[in-house]
Design a protein around this motif. Sequence first.
Motif, PDB file in Angstrom:
ATOM      1  N   GLY A 100       0.922  -1.233   0.107  1.00  0.00           N
ATOM      2  CA  GLY A 100       0.124  -0.049   0.089  1.00  0.00           C
ATOM      3  C   GLY A 100       0.834   1.193  -0.153  1.00  0.00           C
ATOM      4  O   GLY A 100       0.574   2.335  -0.629  1.00  0.00           O
ATOM      5  N   ASP A 204      -7.435   5.660   2.290  1.00  0.00           N
ATOM      6  CA  ASP A 204      -6.446   4.326   2.493  1.00  0.00           C
ATOM      7  C   ASP A 204      -7.464   3.541   3.415  1.00  0.00           C
ATOM      8  O   ASP A 204      -7.652   3.722   4.479  1.00  0.00           O
ATOM      9  CB  ASP A 204      -5.581   4.932   3.376  1.00  0.00           C
ATOM     10  CG  ASP A 204      -4.387   3.809   3.737  1.00  0.00           C
ATOM     11  OD1 ASP A 204      -4.687   2.584   3.568  1.00  0.00           O
ATOM     12  OD2 ASP A 204      -3.393   4.295   4.263  1.00  0.00           O
ATOM     13  N   TYR A 207      -7.428  -1.162   6.690  1.00  0.00           N
ATOM     14  CA  TYR A 207      -7.802  -2.029   7.618  1.00  0.00           C
ATOM     15  C   TYR A 207      -9.391  -2.238   7.541  1.00  0.00           C
ATOM     16  O   TYR A 207     -10.087  -2.460   8.594  1.00  0.00           O
ATOM     17  CB  TYR A 207      -7.665  -1.170   9.018  1.00  0.00           C
ATOM     18  CG  TYR A 207      -6.315  -1.068   9.445  1.00  0.00           C
ATOM     19  CD1 TYR A 207      -5.515  -1.879  10.076  1.00  0.00           C
ATOM     20  CD2 TYR A 207      -5.597   0.111   8.860  1.00  0.00           C
ATOM     21  CE1 TYR A 207      -4.061  -1.809  10.252  1.00  0.00           C
ATOM     22  CE2 TYR A 207      -4.167   0.362   9.211  1.00  0.00           C
ATOM     23  CZ  TYR A 207      -3.530  -0.564   9.919  1.00  0.00           C
ATOM     24  OH  TYR A 207      -2.122  -0.612   9.995  1.00  0.00           O
ATOM     25  N   SER A 238      -2.195  -6.504   2.916  1.00  0.00           N
ATOM     26  CA  SER A 238      -1.007  -6.692   4.098  1.00  0.00           C
ATOM     27  C   SER A 238      -1.650  -7.187   5.183  1.00  0.00           C
ATOM     28  O   SER A 238      -1.391  -7.995   6.098  1.00  0.00           O
ATOM     29  CB  SER A 238      -0.380  -5.361   4.220  1.00  0.00           C
ATOM     30  OG  SER A 238       0.460  -5.195   3.019  1.00  0.00           O
ATOM     31  N   LYS A 239      -2.717  -6.250   5.697  1.00  0.00           N
ATOM     32  CA  LYS A 239      -3.352  -6.259   7.145  1.00  0.00           C
ATOM     33  C   LYS A 239      -4.371  -7.470   7.112  1.00  0.00           C
ATOM     34  O   LYS A 239      -4.311  -8.290   8.055  1.00  0.00           O
ATOM     35  CB  LYS A 239      -3.854  -5.188   7.595  1.00  0.00           C
ATOM     36  CG  LYS A 239      -2.906  -3.829   7.274  1.00  0.00           C
ATOM     37  CD  LYS A 239      -1.880  -3.826   8.202  1.00  0.00           C
ATOM     38  CE  LYS A 239      -0.898  -2.485   7.693  1.00  0.00           C
ATOM     39  NZ  LYS A 239       0.200  -2.470   8.712  1.00  0.00           N
ATOM     40  N   ARG A 247       4.424  -7.740   0.491  1.00  0.00           N
ATOM     41  CA  ARG A 247       4.354  -6.423  -0.558  1.00  0.00           C
ATOM     42  C   ARG A 247       3.360  -6.469  -1.582  1.00  0.00           C
ATOM     43  O   ARG A 247       3.951  -6.283  -2.937  1.00  0.00           O
ATOM     44  CB  ARG A 247       5.745  -6.032  -0.936  1.00  0.00           C
ATOM     45  CG  ARG A 247       6.724  -6.251   0.214  1.00  0.00           C
ATOM     46  CD  ARG A 247       6.504  -5.480   1.582  1.00  0.00           C
ATOM     47  NE  ARG A 247       6.095  -4.045   1.303  1.00  0.00           N
ATOM     48  CZ  ARG A 247       5.350  -3.564   1.959  1.00  0.00           C
ATOM     49  NH1 ARG A 247       4.420  -4.084   2.877  1.00  0.00           N
ATOM     50  NH2 ARG A 247       5.102  -2.158   1.711  1.00  0.00           N
TER      51      ARG A 247
HETATM   52  N1  PLP Z   1      -1.781   2.582   5.210  1.00  0.00           N
HETATM   53  C1  PLP Z   1      -2.019   2.460   6.785  1.00  0.00           C
HETATM   54  C2  PLP Z   1      -2.974   3.405   7.305  1.00  0.00           C
HETATM   55  C3  PLP Z   1      -0.840   1.430   7.302  1.00  0.00           C
HETATM   56  O1  PLP Z   1      -1.018   1.424   8.570  1.00  0.00           O
HETATM   57  C4  PLP Z   1      -0.049   0.927   6.614  1.00  0.00           C
HETATM   58  C5  PLP Z   1       0.994   0.079   7.236  1.00  0.00           C
HETATM   59  O2  PLP Z   1       1.363  -0.051   8.204  1.00  0.00           O
HETATM   60  C6  PLP Z   1       0.035   0.930   5.110  1.00  0.00           C
HETATM   61  C7  PLP Z   1      -0.932   1.954   4.568  1.00  0.00           C
HETATM   62  C8  PLP Z   1       0.823   0.188   3.881  1.00  0.00           C
HETATM   63  O3  PLP Z   1       0.815  -0.800   4.091  1.00  0.00           O
HETATM   64  P1  PLP Z   1       1.611  -1.983   3.101  1.00  0.00           P
HETATM   65  O4  PLP Z   1       2.558  -2.634   4.170  1.00  0.00           O
HETATM   66  O5  PLP Z   1       0.898  -2.487   2.108  1.00  0.00           O
HETATM   67  O6  PLP Z   1       2.713  -1.264   2.339  1.00  0.00           O
END
Ligand code: PLP
Length: 400
Positions: A100, A204, A207, A238-239, A247
């Motif tokens: 992200g 974004d 979550y 990712s989450k 990645r």
């Molecule tokens: N946006 C938010 C709010 C995040 O907390 C994170 C990661 O901590 C990201 C984007 C980035 O995620 P990625 O690990 O996919 O780069």
Amino acid sequence: MAFLSDTLSRVKPSPTIAVSNLAAELKAQGKDVIGLGAGEPDFDTPQNIKDAAKAAIDAGRTKYTAVDGIAELKQAICKKFERENGLSYKPSQVSVGTGGKQILYNALMATLNPGDEVIIPAPYWVSYPDMVLLAGGTPVIATATIETNFKLTPEALEAAITPKTKWFIFNSPSNPTGAGYTRAELKALTDVLLRHPHVWIMSDDMYEHLVFDGFEFCTPAEVEPALYERTLTCNGVSKAYAMTGWRIGYAAGPENMIGAMRKIQSQSTSNPSSVSQWAAVEALNGPQDFLADNVALFLRRRNLVVEMLNAAEGITCPTPDGAFYVYPSIAGCIGKTSPAGKKIETDEDFATALLEEEGVAVVFGGAFGLSPNFRVSYATSDDNLREACSRIQRFCAGLK
Ligand code: PLP
């Protein structure tokens, strides 16, 4: 050092990564440290996703791919937006990047000129302001306080908009507070944005899947379809899928924006890992039922942490709607002295003393733009959380 760029001097290293590194270092020295700094789920990537990656390797899917993602992944992303958000995008409106983080960075790099402003609600994810600075823009911080549960009011958004505003960055549920905007709260913000057609929205939604107590996730382009043409809806695996190391992040928006982001990526990193892309296809198209188990686990931990922190003297901990963070206020601890004699004047003093005296690593609120607070990531075992919160309670009880 004269050799280094002016751009570099404008940004700071990620404080959250610094805390994780410090905790790991202290642990390696044999110290009894509990790290509550990590921004990643503590469980493993689901087996079906790992198997898809192994199959991709065996099938020789190990070469360069299209710069911003394979067709199969773009299809899976379009289906995800349709299925989960009621948003209709074509594959040509989708960009896949290395996390992200790269997606957001590409979009800022592709659009910001010197003097362009980007509105960032505080408390914010640590990388937003620095990414804006790296891209040559100016971060404009619009603060949301604990009184509104860390959510930006329409008045504060309106006040932050100027003729130079290019983007409004929206993040719900939020890192670092876990606060989620209800549909009505988001609608109040989109109503403001409707009145300012020069402002684009970067949502974004990282979550999205980690929400509790029946909270209904929503995203700007869906809540206000009139903003679809100037919204970049960002997300990633990712989450939700415990895939931080793979990645893969993605975004959907107008074709010209996606094309601009592709151009940046084509001259910097090219395609994200081919194997990770195939794993992400399986994550998005495969079974989703494990998500409910993860959410139940996080909910239990959230409740444990909120209850134990609220029982600590001088700490007030709001109950978040999602993500895996809490963002307690330590207003009641400021001005006191720690058991070892350290004066607590800021949340950074608090976090440092807590680490040195009790071996608990948290990230101080100053890093996220709202003090005096600290962030706890509860993406660790119940036992760790119980022990860490007992230590925080003991530390607070010892403040004089
Ligand atoms: N946006 C938010 C709010 C995040 O907390 C994170 C990661 O901590 C990201 C984007 C980035 O995620 P990625 O690990 O996919 O780069």
